[in-house]
Design a protein around this motif. Structure first.
Motif, PDB file in Angstrom:
ATOM      1  N   ALA D  68       1.079  -1.405   0.409  1.00  0.00           N
ATOM      2  CA  ALA D  68      -0.422  -0.035   0.004  1.00  0.00           C
ATOM      3  C   ALA D  68       0.808   1.291   0.057  1.00  0.00           C
ATOM      4  O   ALA D  68       0.741   2.213  -1.083  1.00  0.00           O
ATOM      5  CB  ALA D  68      -1.164  -0.059   1.325  1.00  0.00           C
ATOM      6  N   GLY D  71       2.415   1.422  -3.325  1.00  0.00           N
ATOM      7  CA  GLY D  71       0.937   1.582  -4.593  1.00  0.00           C
ATOM      8  C   GLY D  71       0.798   4.128  -4.019  1.00  0.00           C
ATOM      9  O   GLY D  71       0.191   4.432  -5.001  1.00  0.00           O
ATOM     10  N   SER D  72       1.078   3.537  -3.683  1.00  0.00           N
ATOM     11  CA  SER D  72       0.683   5.473  -2.680  1.00  0.00           C
ATOM     12  C   SER D  72       1.109   5.994  -3.534  1.00  0.00           C
ATOM     13  O   SER D  72       1.089   7.636  -3.488  1.00  0.00           O
ATOM     14  CB  SER D  72       0.431   5.461  -1.047  1.00  0.00           C
ATOM     15  N   ILE D  75       1.338   5.803  -6.773  1.00  0.00           N
ATOM     16  CA  ILE D  75       0.162   7.095  -7.825  1.00  0.00           C
ATOM     17  C   ILE D  75       0.274   8.747  -6.882  1.00  0.00           C
ATOM     18  O   ILE D  75       0.429   9.210  -8.325  1.00  0.00           O
ATOM     19  CB  ILE D  75      -0.964   7.033  -6.618  1.00  0.00           C
ATOM     20  N   GLY D 139      -4.108   2.587 -10.834  1.00  0.00           N
ATOM     21  CA  GLY D 139      -4.117   2.931  -9.845  1.00  0.00           C
ATOM     22  C   GLY D 139      -3.488   4.003 -10.989  1.00  0.00           C
ATOM     23  O   GLY D 139      -3.686   5.491 -10.574  1.00  0.00           O
ATOM     24  N   LEU D 214      -9.620   7.558  -4.206  1.00  0.00           N
ATOM     25  CA  LEU D 214      -8.993   6.367  -4.282  1.00  0.00           C
ATOM     26  C   LEU D 214     -10.072   4.812  -4.874  1.00  0.00           C
ATOM     27  O   LEU D 214     -10.007   4.609  -5.055  1.00  0.00           O
ATOM     28  CB  LEU D 214      -8.048   6.121  -3.589  1.00  0.00           C
ATOM     29  N   TYR D 228      -0.829  -1.198 -12.499  1.00  0.00           N
ATOM     30  CA  TYR D 228      -0.404   0.503 -11.805  1.00  0.00           C
ATOM     31  C   TYR D 228      -1.302   0.708 -13.025  1.00  0.00           C
ATOM     32  O   TYR D 228      -2.368   1.308 -12.822  1.00  0.00           O
ATOM     33  CB  TYR D 228       0.842   0.767 -12.264  1.00  0.00           C
ATOM     34  N   ASN D 235      -3.059   0.558  -2.138  1.00  0.00           N
ATOM     35  CA  ASN D 235      -2.671   2.265  -1.485  1.00  0.00           C
ATOM     36  C   ASN D 235      -3.210   2.269  -0.114  1.00  0.00           C
ATOM     37  O   ASN D 235      -3.747   2.048   0.509  1.00  0.00           O
ATOM     38  CB  ASN D 235      -3.827   3.167  -2.018  1.00  0.00           C
TER      39      ASN D 235
END
Lengths: 251, 226, 336, 285, 251, 226
Positions: D68, D71-72, D75, D139, D214, D228, D235
């Motif tokens: 996460a 991912g965050s 993003i 994403g 999100l 992605y 995230n």
């Protein structure tokens, strides 16, 4: 004396509003010509025609001819960038670029000329000396131009303006944002500058015009009311309006 | 402001020095001409006065220009005003030299006669010295000299008063020579007035330095005795 | 800027200068290239700026298209219908709208006086105290809303249930008032309003502080100069001077509270029903959207988009008001 | 003339000042309370494994937040890259080209409105234009959503920062014979560079805690963010929401608090950095 | 002439930095006293002691005595609000309150006095007349004070200051933000004001001090270098520093 | 600036009018004293001169104050400078009146003797008229009158030159009365110089109005003939 600038019947408009009316002037080379008049009389506007800086704004336009060395610089074909190199301009507030003292002066050099590094350094020094600033900044050429005092910043701008080897210097109330001591320095500097350049200065400070200029033009409501030797304007003006203005009888 | 003012002020000081030199020269020449009965020299003095007049006007214009353009205050103002007034006095001195010179032709007529001549030497020396000292006091900002000049004015006054009495006596004794003695009296009076001018200059100098107007404090004096 | 670099380089044109320097560059003698380059630069920038307008219009268009089915089905009655029945595919927006308005109103009522008082304090405080406190309040705005939600869920809601709501009902006997009932479980409109109040407090406070600071020191000094106390200066001079900015700030806070999703989602109870008490569980538009969107399809999804369009319209109106007032103040400042 | 009583005026002054002190203490107290709660609950979860393991479905032990977090970051970075160049250009347009006053007014106005737009609506919008056509959450869609939120923030800050550059600086650059573009990029933007950076960071901190958009775009996935562009991407904000609202497990609540602590810390750090940069700029002038 | 204000050895500190040193002055009633000196010499600071406006800022403090009508107003027991009513202050920039022209002038009245509506209206008119503004604004009393021109705004501030019946007027560069014509009006107004009030004016404009003041104090680096009749200061200053400053020989 | 300047300027103009009236009065009284052999009146004239001197210094101080405080330019400056110079001339006129008065005691001695008396009336009238016109020209800014005064100066010069010759002749004829005729000559010279002062004032007035210094343009003249 040689006539450097010859303004012929300049009319200037802000959109539909006419700001200048039939301004005609002959400016001598190597002299300081002061432009005085009450706020809003068009004195700054007049000066801003010379290097065509007014063209930045869409709704401003000019009519008439402005001969510099006999050539009409208001003609559309004239290369504006080259014109502006030839005409240095100093503004009301000091406007050093956000870079070092050295780069401030070197910038216009690099812009207009192809020079080696040593030559640039030479010319920067020369320009800073010309602006009576060298001794004060020679040890901090790398410092930001913004770190200097107000008066020094203004002289830095003068150095920057003269680095590009202009022929004419336009000054738009160059000391109005500066304290009296620094003003003194800049006024003294002008005495030096006029040896090499044709200087025009707009000022709202009559005493300043009296002190430093050779010729004075008095503007009122967009008209040039009187133009003559400074001495004559201040001891024996020919027009009542001029008399009223310089003796403070307005309003 | 300063640089411009200093420039203008320096020019002014040079101009006043020049006119002062001219006036001094005129007095010297006029007195010499009287002494030597030199009519030609006297004519030159009279002719040269035009130059002094011209210089006076130039200086006055320059002073007004400085007042209008530089708007001096305090000691700067006092200096300009002093120059303005001294300039006037110097021109007057020039005129007095002319007055002396104008008598020369007349006096030369009596050159050959065996009459009792006036001896101006002492008076001339005193007046000339006063004038010179006054100009020095101005140039060097020297109040002490100026005070001295003012004090010595009385001496010249006394000499002139004596000359007046002497003239009267002489005329009584030699009425035929009345013209000559009247000329002599004129010369004496001019010298006395030159000394007065020197005194006035010194008073102006004291004002320039101290800011106090000292005129008229030592009794009314100008032309007080004829 | 990549788009600019693709432009052909300016032609070099050497020539002699009267002082004997060599010119480095400069366009050909009519200067056209330079101006072309300038023009391209200008149009690229203008194009980018136009994006924001296109986006705003795009929001409306997309939501209108996506919600058209619901509008066709329920008409404008959707806005005043209280029913939300996925089983029978009957949807109405009123519960969500009412929940939104109630939470927003409560949050504003709580936050406004506090924000004004706090800004008054900060403007006047010694910098050594005022600055850190001001920064602390600003940081309150930076905390992600989901954190507020968690805090509300795990800390605030239990506290409300255990202490605050019993206190209000038993001690203050507030349940005798209309719209207050003696049933509570910690979740509901009041808790959500409280969380929102804490969330929008820093926004309003920041704008009020700007207003206080934007007041020219000389104006404040002249108020003191005529013999005002600090409070008189604040309420008679500063407040009036910055009234439009203050209104703008209120609307900005209002907009925040209206659109906030996560913090509300955690504590409001998520009951799509008309609330009958400030302690009652309810929902807001954004909470409804976040809660139901994943499982929704067909007409329900369209109804959710219709809710979204409603929220967009409300938010738009409030932002217009906010901008109207803020713009006017900035114009006034521009004059000075 | 009769004088008004001074004592009443002074008393009300004191009372108001007392109340204002209380108000500040309340506000700051609320902040401290929240942060302390987050730190206390979240600290328990902070172990090495928590940072290196990906999240696991319900009930599976040793779940972390690594996927996460990554991912965050992806993003948010994606959003920043998408938003920054056009937003800077747009800010330049707003402040530098005064020729189209009405158009500029409208654009500035819509940017202001966009800044106050509820983020959940941005999620909806991107859902419609990206997720629905492509058929899957991604994403990238989340990046687009965040970019849309960032865009007006950067644009307006850029404009404000450039507007703070005195107009005579532009004129003096032009008066030296510079072109418009050179003047803008070399002189004006250079003058305001710290302000521009501040704007970007401001936007960054604004979106890094965003959750609602999100939910409609990235969704969540218990796995590394390796698709992605085409699939749901893990995230932090959605992880926190999922773990705290939809889970009955204490371990997951704990992990949620840990994630919350991490997010809060990051957001506050970005915020503090922004402030420091901006303050330095303030001193420079 | 009566001594209205007697400053005795005022020392002023910004935190640890001492800005004023042993300032002693005796100000005559119904006279204009000008305070001149280079920027940063402490002239504004000095004035700001008089109505204790500096107390708004925590790190500023003063030592010494300031007797007004023989009473030390720096004593802690003195009522500051009442002191400020008695001492009107005009600032560098016009600071009309964000309310109507009428309310601007009425505000301090309502603040300090219990008056009927008609009496307030009377006093407002009186104050506006006193500030030579009545004729210009009598038809727009309800318009915002901010809608007036700069010079009118400043006169509005003067009207506001004199409405509360002060005895002393402090003016901190009251014309530095105002155009020359409006400056003229305010200078002329001062001639009137001094008939009723004791006026102190800080100005960086020496000519202004010369023109309008009866007494002049020259400040330099926190010290009062010279204090005397304006005429004497400008024709025959006693201190070299004063001479240097007024003749522009500084720097 | 204006109100303050105008205030100061008005005061100045009043002061100069006052001193001018005093000087005119002094000339009148002195001439009357000569006419009537009134020694007491003459003594009063001499005593009163101190007041003129005092007034002169006050005016000069006022002028300097205006220059320092108001820093006038253009016509304002020219007016102040003109007043500064006119003031000086007026004081000189006062001094000349004293000179005339000083002769009275002496001349009174000859009152009873049957000698040919000098008739100053024409000269007195002319000189007085010039002085009055000059002061009027200044007050009313009238260049035309000023020009007229300058032109009429020559007439007085001629009268004085005649008086000079007449004196010489009289002395030759009545050597015993030499003292009396020398006194007469002094009076004549003083009147001539009063006329000169009037001329100078007029030149200053022309400068004040036109900004041109016209001095010395009509030949060197002051004291040009004795």
């Amino acid at each position: 004396m040689a006539i450097k600038i010859h303004a012929k019947k300049l009319n200037f408009y802000y959109g539909a509003h006419q700001a200048l009316f039939d301004n005609s002037l002959e400016i001598e080379a190597n002299r300081i010509t002061a432009v005085i008049g009450p706020s809003g009389c068009g004195k700054s506007t007049h000066l801003r025609i010379y290097n065509r800086i007014f063209e930045l704004y869409r709704d401003q336009r000019v009519e008439g001819e402005l001969l510099i060395d006999g050539k009409n610089v208001l003609a559309p074909k004239v290369d504006v960038l080259e014109l502006r190199r030839k005409i240095g301009m100093i503004f009301q507030k000091p406007t050093p670029f956000p870079m070092s003292v050295f780069d401030n002066v070197a910038y216009p050099l690099k812009l207009h000329f192809k020079l080696s590094k040593t030559k640039i350094a030479d010319r920067v020094e020369q320009a800073l000396r010309g602006a009576s600033l060298w001794d004060e900044v020679k040890d901090k050429l790398k410092a930001s131009g913004l770190a200097l005092s107000g008066g020094q910043q203004q002289r830095l701008c003068i150095a920057r303006a003269i680095a590009a080897e202009p022929e004419i210097l336009l000054m738009d109330e160059p000391t109005s944002a500066i304290d009296p001591v620094a003003t003194l320095k800049i006024e003294e500097l002008m005495l030096e500058l006029k040896k090499k350049f044709t200087v025009m200065i707009v000022t709202h400070n009559m005493q300043q015009a009296a002190r430093i200029s050779d010729y004075t033009a008095f503007f009122f409501q967009g008209y040039i009311i009187e133009f003559g030797e400074t001495e004559q304007i201040f001891t024996n003006p020919q027009k009542t309006k001029t008399e009223e203005y310089i003796t403070g009888r307005f309003g | 402001m300063k640089a411009h003012f200093i420039q203008a002020h320096t020019i002014l000081k040079e101009m006043i020095a020049e006119i002062a030199a001219k006036a001094e020269q005129a007095v010297q020449s006029a007195v010499d001409a009287v002494d030597k009965n030199n009519v030609a020299a006297a004519t030159r003095v009279i002719a040269n006065d035009a130059k002094i007049d011209e210089a006076e006007i130039k200086i006055e214009e320059e002073c007004l220009k400085i007042l209008a353009l530089h708007q001096p205050v305090a000691s700067d103002l006092r200096q300009v005003i002093t120059i303005l007034k001294v300039n006037n006095e110097i021109e007057r001195v020039g005129d007095l030299a002319v007055n002396i010179a104008e008598r020369v032709a007349d006096m030369a007529l009596y050159q050959e006669r065996k009459i009792e001549k006036f001896d101006f030497r002492d008076m001339v020396n005193k007046a000339k010295a006063m004038l010179k000292q006054a100009l020095d006091a101005m140039t060097y900002h020297d109040v002490a000299i100026a005070m001295e000049v003012i004090r010595s004015d009385d001496e010249v006054d006394i000499i002139h008063r004596n000359n007046y009495g002497k003239t009267r006596d002489m005329i009584l004794r030699y009425p035929d020579e009345a013209q000559y003695y009247m000329d002599c009296l004129t010369v004496s009076r001019c010298l006395e007035r030159i000394a007065d001018s020197a005194t006035n200059i010194c008073e102006d100098v004291i004002y320039q330095e101290n800011g106090h107007i000292v005129r008229h404090q030592h009794s009314v004096k100008s032309d007080a005795s004829q | 800027m990549p788009s600019v670099k693709t432009v052909p380089r300016v032609a070099l044109n050497r020539r002699r200068h009267n002082v004997g320097l060599e010119f480095r560059k400069h366009k050909n003698s009519n200067g056209m290239n330079v101006f072309k380059l300038d023009n391209i630069f200008k149009w690229v920038c203008l194009g980018c700026a136009a994006l924001t307008g296109l986006l705003l219009v795009g929001f409306f268009i997309q939501l209108i298209i996506s919600s058209s089915e619901a509008w066709r089905e329920f008409g404008l009655g959707f806005l005043i219908s209280t029913e939300w029945d996925p089983v029978n595919d009957q949807y109405g927006a009123l519960p969500s709208i009412v929940g939104t308005l109630l939470t927003t109103a409560i949050s504003l009522l709580l936050a406004l006086p506090l924000a004004f008082a706090a800004a008054f304090y900060l403007a006047d405080a010694h910098p050594a105290i005022g600055e850190p406190l001001g920064h602390a309040i600003d940081l309150l705005a930076a905390i992600p809303s989901v954190i507020y939600g968690m805090w509300g869920l795990f800390v605030l809601a239990p506290l409300m249930q255990k202490y605050v709501q019993p206190f209000m009902v038993d001690t203050l006997q507030l349940h005798q008032l209309p719209f207050v009932k003696d049933e509570f479980n910690g979740f509901g409109i009041l808790t959500a309003g409280l969380i929102l109040a804490i969330m929008i407090l820093p926004y309003i406070c920041a704008i009020l502080r700007d207003v206080f600071q934007m007041t020219p020191p000389m104006l404040r000094e002249s108020a003191h100069g005529v013999g005002c106390t600090k409070w008189e200066t604040a309420k008679d001079i500063v407040f009036k001077y910055g009234i439009r900015g203050i209104l703008g700030g209120v609307f900005i806070g209002l907009g925040r509270a209206l659109g906030e999703t996560m913090a509300v989602l955690f504590v409001i109870g998520n009951i799509i029903d008309m609330p009958d008490s400030i302690f009652a569980g309810a929902t807001t538009i954004s909470a409804t959207l976040a809660n139901n969107f994943a499982e929704a399809d067909g007409i329900q999804r369209s109804a959710l988009f219709a809710l979204g369009l409603t929220l967009l319209t409300m938010s738009f109106v409030i932002q217009v008001m906010a901008q109207h007032y803020l713009h006017a103040t900035s114009a006034k400042r521009g004059e000075k | 003339m009769r004088r008004r009583g001074l004592s009443f005026r002074k008393l009300s002054d004191r009372l108001v000042r007392l109340f204002s002190t209380i108000a500040v203490l309340l506000a700051v107290g609320a902040m401290l309370w929240i942060i302390i709660v987050v730190v206390i609950y979240g600290a328990k979860a902070l172990q090495w494994s928590f940072f290196v393991n990906p999240s696991k479905p319900y009930g599976i032990p040793d779940g972390g937040i690594a996927n996460a977090l990554l991912g965050s970051v992806i993003i948010t970075l994606g959003a920043t890259l998408l938003a920054t160049p056009p937003a800077l250009a747009a800010g330049i347009a707003l402040s530098e080209f005064k020729d189209y006053k009405k158009l500029m007014f409208l654009l500035r106005f819509s940017a202001n409105v966009m800044m106050g737009m509820p983020s959940v609506l941005v999620g909806l919008f991107v859902y419609i234009i990206m997720v629905v056509p492509s058929g899957n959450f991604s994403g990238f869609a989340a990046s687009v959503a965040l970019a849309i939120i960032m865009f007006p923030v950067i644009m307006r800050t850029t404009e404000d920062m450039l507007a703070m550059v005195p107009y005579t600086l532009r004129e003096s650059a032009l008066a030296l014979g510079m072109t418009r573009m050179r003047t803008t990029l070399h002189i004006v933007c250079m003058s305001a560079r710290k302000g521009l950076l501040t704007g970007i960071l401001l936007a960054l901190s604004r979106v890094s805690g965003e959750t609602a958009p999100l939910l409609f775009t990235a969704m969540f996935a218990d796995g590394w963010p390796n698709n992605y562009f085409t699939g749901p991407t893990a995230n932090m904000p959605v992880l926190i929401t999922e773990y705290t609202t939809n889970s009955p497990f204490a371990a997951m609540h704990e992990a949620g608090w840990g994630a919350a602590l991490v997010v809060t810390a990051l957001v506050l750090i970005i915020n503090v950095i922004t402030r420091i940069i901006f303050r330095e700029k303030g001193h420079g002038h």
